[in-house]
Scaffold this active site. Structure first.
Site, PDB file in Angstrom:
ATOM      1  N   SER A 120       0.822  -1.212   0.000  1.00 32.63           N
ATOM      2  CA  SER A 120       0.000   0.000   0.000  1.00 32.63           C
ATOM      3  C   SER A 120       0.852   1.257   0.000  1.00 32.63           C
ATOM      4  CB  SER A 120      -0.854   0.044   1.266  1.00 32.63           C
ATOM      5  OG  SER A 120      -1.670  -1.079   1.349  1.00 32.63           O
ATOM      6  N   HIS A 141      -1.285  -2.557  -7.133  1.00 31.45           N
ATOM      7  CA  HIS A 141      -1.947  -2.264  -5.854  1.00 31.45           C
ATOM      8  C   HIS A 141      -3.457  -2.385  -5.999  1.00 31.45           C
ATOM      9  CE1 HIS A 141      -3.156   0.749  -2.554  1.00 31.45           C
ATOM     10  NE2 HIS A 141      -2.946  -0.427  -2.011  1.00 31.45           N
ATOM     11  N   GLU A 153      -4.048   0.283  -8.839  1.00 32.61           N
ATOM     12  CA  GLU A 153      -2.971   1.234  -9.155  1.00 32.61           C
ATOM     13  C   GLU A 153      -1.782   0.438  -9.690  1.00 32.61           C
ATOM     14  OE1 GLU A 153      -3.131   5.011  -6.162  1.00 32.61           O
ATOM     15  OE2 GLU A 153      -2.580   3.136  -5.220  1.00 32.61           O
ATOM     16  N   ASN A 191      -3.834   6.007  -1.219  1.00 34.05           N
ATOM     17  CA  ASN A 191      -3.528   6.079   0.220  1.00 34.05           C
ATOM     18  C   ASN A 191      -2.847   7.383   0.631  1.00 34.05           C
ATOM     19  OD1 ASN A 191      -4.657   3.718   1.346  1.00 34.05           O
ATOM     20  ND2 ASN A 191      -3.103   2.518   0.290  1.00 34.05           N
TER      21      ASN A 191
END
Ligand code: NAD
Length: 292
Positions: A120, A141, A153, A191
């Site tokens: 992450s 991701h 991602e 994130n």
């Protein structure tokens, strides 16, 4: 470009079982690995339950479910991943654990295979540099829960070559997901934006601005978020949230990313959210009850 048929998944936690689920449903052979036999068993039970839910909702057929289950093999040893075309690492968000996995994996994995991490937040370039194939290493991701979320991602490390990027893009398209390309900076796009919001919600609780229910209600009803930030933190896992904040704090050297001491305290208590039945809510009863 590499042809991907067989996919290894390292880590059978909430992300690993989701990735195995969508890959098997898309027709890939999947080898799912974990150090914990219990996690492998519960991961497979989750996959089974989630596929059954898709059958009940008529998203997939009973036959598609049976085929997907048949494509998944469970293993406690990395050796069984040796002939995979792509291996996706999705073990705990701790750099030393991931480094050790890549070290052991590279010793047995066929040289032409691609390696991806579902991290992450950790630098893809740095993780890639611990392998024997930085040009065939990439960040893929996924979002949680994997079977439901549309986005993935893709993050290139400094050495990732074009054919690896194209193969990863094609793999993600076959899973029916959309790609957002992120540069390799701490916590990438989602994130980088989401986690400081969650951390700020925990500060809001820590400073007594509102209680758990008020904070979650405020963001659900006042900002139309489908889940409140504390509920979402419990869903993601408080250990994962803390690790991401630490990577942001260290990687960007800005005090605005300092993890809230209350988040640290919950993680130290082993109250990691849903996966341990307690976090900002207690999930042991018939309905979640705030713990503060
Ligand atoms: N939770 C999320 O919302 C989310 C979203 C996207 C990405 N991620 C990333 O995915 C990864 C996994 O997160 P998670 O939420 O599934 O965690 P989790 O705690 O549910 O699962 C982690 C699993 O890794 C296993 N594991 C630990 N060491 C291992 C090893 N050496 N070899 C094989 N397996 C090992 C554990 O037994 C556990 O089953 C992390 O890097 C996290 O940052 C998490």
């Amino acid at each position: 470009m590499a042809v991907i048929k067989k996919v290894g998944v390292i880590g059978a936690g909430q992300m690993g079982n989701g990735i195995a689920h969508v890959a098997a449903l898309a027709g890939f052979d999947v080898v799912l690995n974990d150090v914990s036999a219990d996690r492998l068993k519960s991961g497979m039970a989750t996959i089974n339950g989630n596929l059954s839910r898709q059958v009940a909702k008529q998203v997939i057929s009973e036959g598609a479910k049976a085929k997907a289950i048949g494509r998944i093999t469970l293993t406690g040893t990395l050796d069984d991943l040796a002939d995979c075309d792509l291996v996706i690492e999705t073990a705990v968000e701790k750099e030393e654990v991931k480094r050790k996995i890549f070290h052991d994996l590279c010793a047995i994995l066929k040289p032409e295979a691609l390696i991806a991490s579902d991290t992450s937040s950790i630098s893809i370039t740095r993780l890639a540099s611990t392998t024997d194939r930085p040009e065939r290493f990439i960040g893929i991701h996924f979002m949680n829960p994997v079977p439901l979320m549309e986005l993935v991602e893709l993050i290139r490390g400094i050495a990732t070559d074009d054919s690896t990027f194209e193969a990863a893009k094609e793999f993600v398209a076959k899973l029916g997901k959309q790609v957002a390309v992120s540069e390799d900076f701490p916590a990438f796009i989602v994130n980088r934006i989401l986690m400081p919001m969650i951390n700020e919600a925990i500060y809001t609780l820590y400073e007594g601005v509102g209680n758990v229910e008020a904070i979650d209600a405020a963001m659900k009803l006042g900002a139309h978020h489908p889940m409140g930030p504390l509920e979402l933190a419990d869903f993601i896992g408080l250990d994962t949230c803390l690790s991401i904040m630490q990577v942001l704090h260290e990687g960007l050297a800005d005090s605005k990313y300092r993890p809230c001491p209350l988040l640290v305290k919950y993680v130290e208590a082993g109250w990691l959210g849903r996966k341990t039945q307690r976090g900002f809510y207690d999930y042991r009863g018939p309905k979640p009850v705030p713990t503060r």
